[in-house]
Enzyme design. Structure first.
Site, PDB file in Angstrom:
ATOM      1  N   ARG A 183      21.152  26.739  18.782  1.00 33.33           N
ATOM      2  CA  ARG A 183      20.763  25.413  18.286  1.00 33.33           C
ATOM      3  C   ARG A 183      19.366  25.108  18.814  1.00 33.33           C
ATOM      4  O   ARG A 183      18.837  25.782  19.694  1.00 33.33           O
ATOM      5  CB  ARG A 183      21.750  24.353  18.781  1.00 33.33           C
ATOM      6  CG  ARG A 183      23.082  24.397  18.053  1.00 33.33           C
ATOM      7  CD  ARG A 183      24.086  23.506  18.713  1.00 33.33           C
ATOM      8  NE  ARG A 183      23.758  22.091  18.539  1.00 33.33           N
ATOM      9  CZ  ARG A 183      24.432  21.119  19.146  1.00 33.33           C
ATOM     10  NH1 ARG A 183      25.421  21.422  19.967  1.00 33.33           N
ATOM     11  NH2 ARG A 183      24.107  19.856  18.963  1.00 33.33           N
ATOM     12  N   HIS A 184      18.776  24.055  18.275  1.00 30.17           N
ATOM     13  CA  HIS A 184      17.505  23.543  18.798  1.00 30.17           C
ATOM     14  C   HIS A 184      17.737  23.109  20.242  1.00 30.17           C
ATOM     15  O   HIS A 184      18.885  22.940  20.679  1.00 30.17           O
ATOM     16  CB  HIS A 184      17.088  22.347  17.960  1.00 30.17           C
ATOM     17  CG  HIS A 184      18.194  21.349  17.824  1.00 30.17           C
ATOM     18  ND1 HIS A 184      18.441  20.401  18.799  1.00 30.17           N
ATOM     19  CD2 HIS A 184      19.145  21.188  16.878  1.00 30.17           C
ATOM     20  CE1 HIS A 184      19.514  19.694  18.428  1.00 30.17           C
ATOM     21  NE2 HIS A 184      19.959  20.152  17.272  1.00 30.17           N
ATOM     22  N   ASN A 221      20.158  13.308  20.626  1.00 32.68           N
ATOM     23  CA  ASN A 221      21.320  13.904  21.312  1.00 32.68           C
ATOM     24  C   ASN A 221      21.618  13.102  22.573  1.00 32.68           C
ATOM     25  O   ASN A 221      22.757  12.764  22.866  1.00 32.68           O
ATOM     26  CB  ASN A 221      21.044  15.357  21.736  1.00 32.68           C
ATOM     27  CG  ASN A 221      21.119  16.344  20.599  1.00 32.68           C
ATOM     28  OD1 ASN A 221      20.372  17.321  20.580  1.00 32.68           O
ATOM     29  ND2 ASN A 221      22.012  16.116  19.656  1.00 32.68           N
ATOM     30  N   ARG A 224      13.203  19.188  15.454  1.00 32.88           N
ATOM     31  CA  ARG A 224      13.713  19.747  16.697  1.00 32.88           C
ATOM     32  C   ARG A 224      13.840  21.271  16.686  1.00 32.88           C
ATOM     33  O   ARG A 224      13.632  21.914  17.715  1.00 32.88           O
ATOM     34  CB  ARG A 224      15.036  19.092  17.087  1.00 32.88           C
ATOM     35  CG  ARG A 224      16.069  18.981  15.962  1.00 32.88           C
ATOM     36  CD  ARG A 224      17.074  17.897  16.333  1.00 32.88           C
ATOM     37  NE  ARG A 224      18.265  17.826  15.516  1.00 32.88           N
ATOM     38  CZ  ARG A 224      18.379  17.184  14.365  1.00 32.88           C
ATOM     39  NH1 ARG A 224      17.313  16.574  13.847  1.00 32.88           N
ATOM     40  NH2 ARG A 224      19.541  17.139  13.720  1.00 32.88           N
ATOM     41  N   GLU A 264      20.402  20.212   9.176  1.00 35.32           N
ATOM     42  CA  GLU A 264      21.719  19.756   9.635  1.00 35.32           C
ATOM     43  C   GLU A 264      22.457  19.015   8.520  1.00 35.32           C
ATOM     44  O   GLU A 264      21.844  18.507   7.583  1.00 35.32           O
ATOM     45  CB  GLU A 264      21.546  18.851  10.871  1.00 35.32           C
ATOM     46  CG  GLU A 264      22.836  18.301  11.474  1.00 35.32           C
ATOM     47  CD  GLU A 264      23.829  19.368  11.944  1.00 35.32           C
ATOM     48  OE1 GLU A 264      24.055  20.339  11.197  1.00 35.32           O
ATOM     49  OE2 GLU A 264      24.407  19.228  13.027  1.00 35.32           O
ATOM     50  N   HIS A 275      21.347  24.043  13.741  1.00 34.50           N
ATOM     51  CA  HIS A 275      22.004  22.829  14.200  1.00 34.50           C
ATOM     52  C   HIS A 275      23.500  23.078  14.369  1.00 34.50           C
ATOM     53  O   HIS A 275      24.015  24.090  13.930  1.00 34.50           O
ATOM     54  CB  HIS A 275      21.784  21.701  13.186  1.00 34.50           C
ATOM     55  CG  HIS A 275      20.338  21.466  12.863  1.00 34.50           C
ATOM     56  ND1 HIS A 275      19.576  20.514  13.474  1.00 34.50           N
ATOM     57  CD2 HIS A 275      19.506  22.106  12.006  1.00 34.50           C
ATOM     58  CE1 HIS A 275      18.342  20.553  12.993  1.00 34.50           C
ATOM     59  NE2 HIS A 275      18.267  21.510  12.099  1.00 34.50           N
TER      60      HIS A 275
END
Lengths: 457, 547
Positions: free
Chosen positions: A244-245, A251, A294, A314, A379
């Protein structure tokens, strides 16, 4: 003029197969053809995995399994000798049993495609299958694998045959020798699909692991998709890295979706990722990201060229974009509950479902199959879908696969499946994983709904 | 309302999409696709179709037809003797033409930024193919051969009738003469034809198409683009069929002048759905499939047809992101910069949190692939989606695509013919608002007045300024179809049909105040009553679609 059933459908948000057109009305039997160690089971398993992932209920029927159940202990290649009457009888019975299960799968379990994995090397055997299918109204598509390269065959045997239940108690050389003689048993009676005599059949012949293909009489959409898929897979060793980023600003706040940049810890992760990748010493690595900040910021730290795919964006949470779970519970309690009831098919209002994601990720999967070493920076929901494809996870497990931040998954295709190695790069991050709560009823109270929400600021 | 300053920098990065195909693993090597096959095997049909498809998905592609070069060199085609293998002079000219075409290929791929060139010629000898391979190696191009092999005399005859009779080579011949000469022309190639060989050519990348797609042999597919080309070629067919495209009936948001959203049909929209049902029934279409999007307005339209239909999410209207359900005036008020950026490059402009036309093309690609596989089909969709589909079938550029006219309550019937597509437009007589916004004249950002110049919510006259024309994009569709039609129906009936046809077009063009069909029909009429057989009709190579 509002149609009543339309409202009902929208509320349920479970238009299951609506994003996937009807592939065919009659079930299809894919019949493998080829000498042992030609990759038939490899192709069968891969094809089954792919078709199930794109939403076509598919099941594999390996006649060797039936034989192992009938003949508890495998002695040696003599079983497969063409003059072994007793064995012939057993093998024919096993094939018939498998065909019976195929019928049960189609009629009782609503299966769409059955992959009949056996050597099927004689015209006689194939004729039996063809008339069986004709009688029941099933379409038949043959996949024949032809290969005479001794190295490839030896590699096959090493990778998958030694681990087979047949050779559990043998040592390697013994097993190899026995298997080679087993192949010879088939060779004498092997009648490949004939381009002239079998010109009315639908089939694809794969030569030398994909060097060349002969495709005959493709009947419908699903066969066309199967051909396209088979022409894109390869067996060259490689690894796929999924990550993932880095942790993003949203987040940290416990908000879903949006398009925020990396937090300081996320930036640290990007640098750590660069170090990790360099350490892995990967040949010709391709890097893919989505169009969202991101992932792009994460890739930037690697200092190498990367490609942006919109398809890797995402999942679109529609009206719930940038909300916390608490806010969703407050503003859309019913939607929240519906999502917990069927997280795979649930579509956010003005957003997407996991099912939609799979549909939009299909070209990515096809291209991943063509590629060799790739790092995909994506994502949470996306990574779950990709992982489910590689690890053959069903639709109800997919939305709950664990894909934590700051962790790289290295997938290496091996034998019939995929080896997974997980690398946590030692940079702290919030947890974004929300398990399915116990109570998914629409009328549950907020505490029950928010029971499994991870901590955030 | 967004902060305009913030809008600037960010939106410049995110406002415009990059061709999704180009961003997918494009190697730096351009690709040279080389057709192989005897005359009348569909090489040019495949070349044109492939070129159209690749351009539509965003891969700059151009075809180079060596026959064209020969016509420019020779000016007048006498007879098949030119193609005789012992005609030294002819051979020299043909070799020169091939070289000239290859030079142009080099220019296109190396200098002009083309990605794929389709070299359309017979290329039937190993020697000729060897020359091409060497040329490609010298220039760093990848080569992919597409060979068409066919021995079915019916298919070959059909080919000749559909495309050869109208060729510039046979303008001065009658049908029998033309067919005879062409058959002899094919014979000239047959003796020296060396098909791609499974053993000798095992290191080449190619697809052999046998009997119009019954069977394929695919060898050494090297990369993504070759894989896509193979997939496409394996999905196209030439079975006659028609594709019907229309939008949903007028919706409630349409009436309010708002874009996007997911509203239901207005009263007039429902009326259209009923008219559509009648129209479809009258057309008497064999095995018609019906597709809709997943939005209420298309589903409600299809429901009225009373037949099964499939819902495709990919057919959903373009997502206008933050501008969803706004009127153009509101967009101008809240997002003036975005509005102007969109007018600058409507094809690539992506609404914030929404999509661009370019994104649409990418998501419609599987729909196109499936449309190619299908036969008779009706697609009930939306304005932007219909523009993309139409651009594919009618080979419109990215520049023209976002401005194609797709009015409500109008069905377009597309029938593939010869090298192109015949389009018939049928307005079903139910009034609707006009949702078409033309390219504004002045496109300076910040200049508000002119940007709204073409806004036109006109309820009374939805087709003001629309022409309904019988259009074709090939050199001579009408000729062979009319000839075969007349000869089949016997001259007396044929004449009756031609009269009826003439007067219908007269009526239709009266309704739309456009006389161009009349001129064309008059031309036709003169030729029918005159020496039709000796003078096949000539049409301009490309006629713009005007609705």
């Amino acid at each position: 003029m509002e149609l009543p059933q339309l409202e009902h459908v929208r509320l349920r948000r479970c238009d299951s197969a609506a994003s996937v057109p009807q592939f065919c009305n009659s079930p299809t039997m894919i019949v493998m053809v080829g000498l042992p160690a030609r990759g038939k089971t490899y192709i069968s398993k891969k094809l089954t995995r792919y078709l199930n992932w794109i939403g076509v209920p598919t099941k594999m029927f390996n006649v060797g399994q039936y034989r192992r159940e009938a003949v508890k202990i495998y002695k040696n290649f003599e079983f497969f000798k063409p003059d072994n009457e007793e064995a012939m009888r057993i093998r024919k019975a096993c094939a018939a049993a498998a065909l019976k299960d195929v019928t049960a799968y189609f009629t009782k379990e609503q299966g769409q495609v059955a992959v009949f994995d056996a050597t099927n090397t004689t015209r006689e055997r194939r004729a039996i299958i063809i008339s069986f299918a004709k009688e029941k109204g099933y379409k038949v598509f043959f996949v024949e694998s032809i290969c005479d390269d001794p190295e490839i065959i030896a590699e096959n045997i090493r990778q998958v045959k030694f681990g087979s239940p047949d050779y559990v108690d043998r040592d390697i050389d013994e097993a190899m020798e026995d298997f080679i003689q087993r192949i010879d048993c088939y060779r004498a009676s092997y009648m490949p699909i004939d381009d002239e005599r079998d010109r009315k059949l639908s089939y694809i012949k794969i030569f030398d692991v994909g060097n060349r293909y002969l495709v005959n009489q493709v009947q419908d959409h699903i066969q066309s998709r199967i051909v396209y898929y088979l022409m894109n897979i390869h067996v060259t060793p490689r690894s796929i890295y999924l990550s993932r980023h880095g942790e993003s600003e949203l987040n940290l706040l416990g908000r879903i979706g949006g398009d925020s940049g990396l937090s300081p810890r996320g930036q640290k992760y990007a640098n750590a990722l660069a170090t990790f990748i360099k350490g892995q010493n990967i040949r010709d690595l391709k890097v893919w990201t989505s169009h969202m900040k991101r992932t792009i910021q994460t890739a930037e730290a690697l200092g190498v060229q990367y490609e942006q795919w919109k398809a890797l964006n995402e999942i679109d949470a529609g009206v719930c974009e940038e909300m916390t779970y608490e806010e969703i519970q407050e503003n859309y309690p019913e939607e929240f509950a519906l999502r917990d009831q069927d997280k795979y098919r649930y579509r956010y209002p003005k957003g997407e479902s996991y099912e939609d994601l799979v549909h939009r990720l299909e070209p990515v999967i096809m291209e991943l199959e063509r590629q060799e070493n790739v790092l995909v920076i994506c994502h949470q929901a996306i990574m779950r879908c990709l992982l489910a494809y590689f690890l053959d996870k069903p639709a109800d497990e997919l939305p709950y696969l664990r894909c934590p931040l700051h962790t790289v998954l290295k997938l290496t295709p091996i034998a019939y499946g995929c080896k997974v190695e997980s690398f946590f790069l030692n940079i702290e991050a919030v947890n974004t994983h929300r398990e399915r709560p116990v109570n998914v009823d629409i009328n549950r109270n907020p505490e029950e709904a928010l029971q499994t929400v991870p901590d955030h600021i | 309302v967004t902060d305009n300053n913030k809008e600037t920098a960010e939106s410049k990065i995110w406002s415009f999409s990059v061709s999704p195909f180009l961003s997918v693993c494009m190697t730096n090597c351009p690709t040279l696709i080389v057709t192989v096959g005897l005359p009348a095997r569909g090489k040019t049909y495949i070349s044109k179709k492939l070129t159209r498809y690749l351009n539509w998905i965003g891969v700059p592609t151009k075809e180079f037809n060596v026959g064209q070069y020969r016509r420019e060199c020779l000016k007048i085609y006498k007879s098949f003797e030119f193609f005789r293998p012992d005609n030294e002079e002819g051979l020299k000219i043909r070799r020169q033409c091939a070289m000239a075409a290859l030079n142009d290929v080099r220019q296109y791929l190396s200098v002009e930024g083309g990605q794929v060139a389709v070299f359309d010629a017979t290329n039937t000898t190993r020697e000729r193919r060897g020359t091409i391979i060497k040329f490609a190696e010298q220039n760093g191009f990848k080569v992919f051969f597409v060979e068409s092999v066919c021995e079915d005399p019916d298919v070959i005859a059909q080919n000749i009738v559909q495309v050869k009779l109208g060729s510039p080579d046979y303008i001065h011949c009658n049908t029998e003469e033309a067919i005879e000469d062409f058959m002899k022309r094919i014979k000239c190639y047959e003796s020296s034809y060396q098909p791609l060989d499974e053993v000798l050519d095992r290191d080449l990348s190619y697809i052999k198409i046998m009997d119009v797609g019954r069977r394929y042999l695919v060898n050494r597919v090297l990369d993504h683009i070759q894989s896509r080309i193979v997939y496409y070629l394996m999905n196209i067919h030439i079975t006659p069929r028609s594709i019907y495209l229309c939008r949903h009936g007028e919706s409630d948001l349409n009436i309010k002048g708002r874009i996007g959203g997911d509203s239901g049909l207005s009263a007039r929209g429902t009326e259209f759905a009923k008219s559509l049902r009648k129209f479809i029934q009258d057309q008497n279409i064999k095995d018609l499939k019906v597709w809709t999007s997943q939005m209420k307005r298309t589903i409600q339209t299809a429901e009225c047809l009373g037949v099964p239909y499939e819902q495709w999410k990919s057919l959903n209207e373009i997502d206008a992101g933050v501008c969803e359900e706004m009127m153009y005036e509101e967009i101008q008020e809240h997002y003036p910069l975005e509005f102007a950026l969109r007018d600058q490059d409507k094809y690539r402009y992506r609404y914030p949190k929404g999509e661009s036309y370019e994104d649409l093309v990418q998501r419609l690609e599987p729909v196109i692939m499936e449309l190619e596989r299908q036969e008779n089909i009706l697609v009930v969709c939306h304005q932007a989606v219909m523009r993309c589909l139409l651009a594919y079938f009618l080979d419109k550029t990215a520049d023209e695509l976002p401005y194609l006219k797709c009015p409500l309550h109008t069905v377009l019937k597309l029938t593939p013919m010869a090298y192109g597509c015949k389009v018939e437009s049928v307005y079903l007589g139910v009034d609707a608002v006009n949702t078409h916004r033309d390219r504004p004249e002045v496109r300076i950002p910040g200049c508000t007045q002119k940007c709204l110049s073409a806004e036109d919510v006109d309820i009374m006259n939805p087709h003001k300024g629309c022409d309904i024309t019988y259009i074709d994009t090939s050199t001579s569709i009408l000729t062979p179809s009319l000839i075969s039609f007349l000869s089949l129906s016997g001259s007396r009936h044929g004449r009756h049909h031609a009269v009826f046809f003439f007067f219908s077009c007269l009526l239709v063009s009266q309704l739309c105040r456009n006389w161009s069909p009349i001129f064309r029909i008059t031309q036709l009429w003169g030729q029918i009553t005159g020496s039709l057989k000796d003078k096949p009709l000539k049409f301009r190579a490309k006629t713009k679609l005007r609705l």
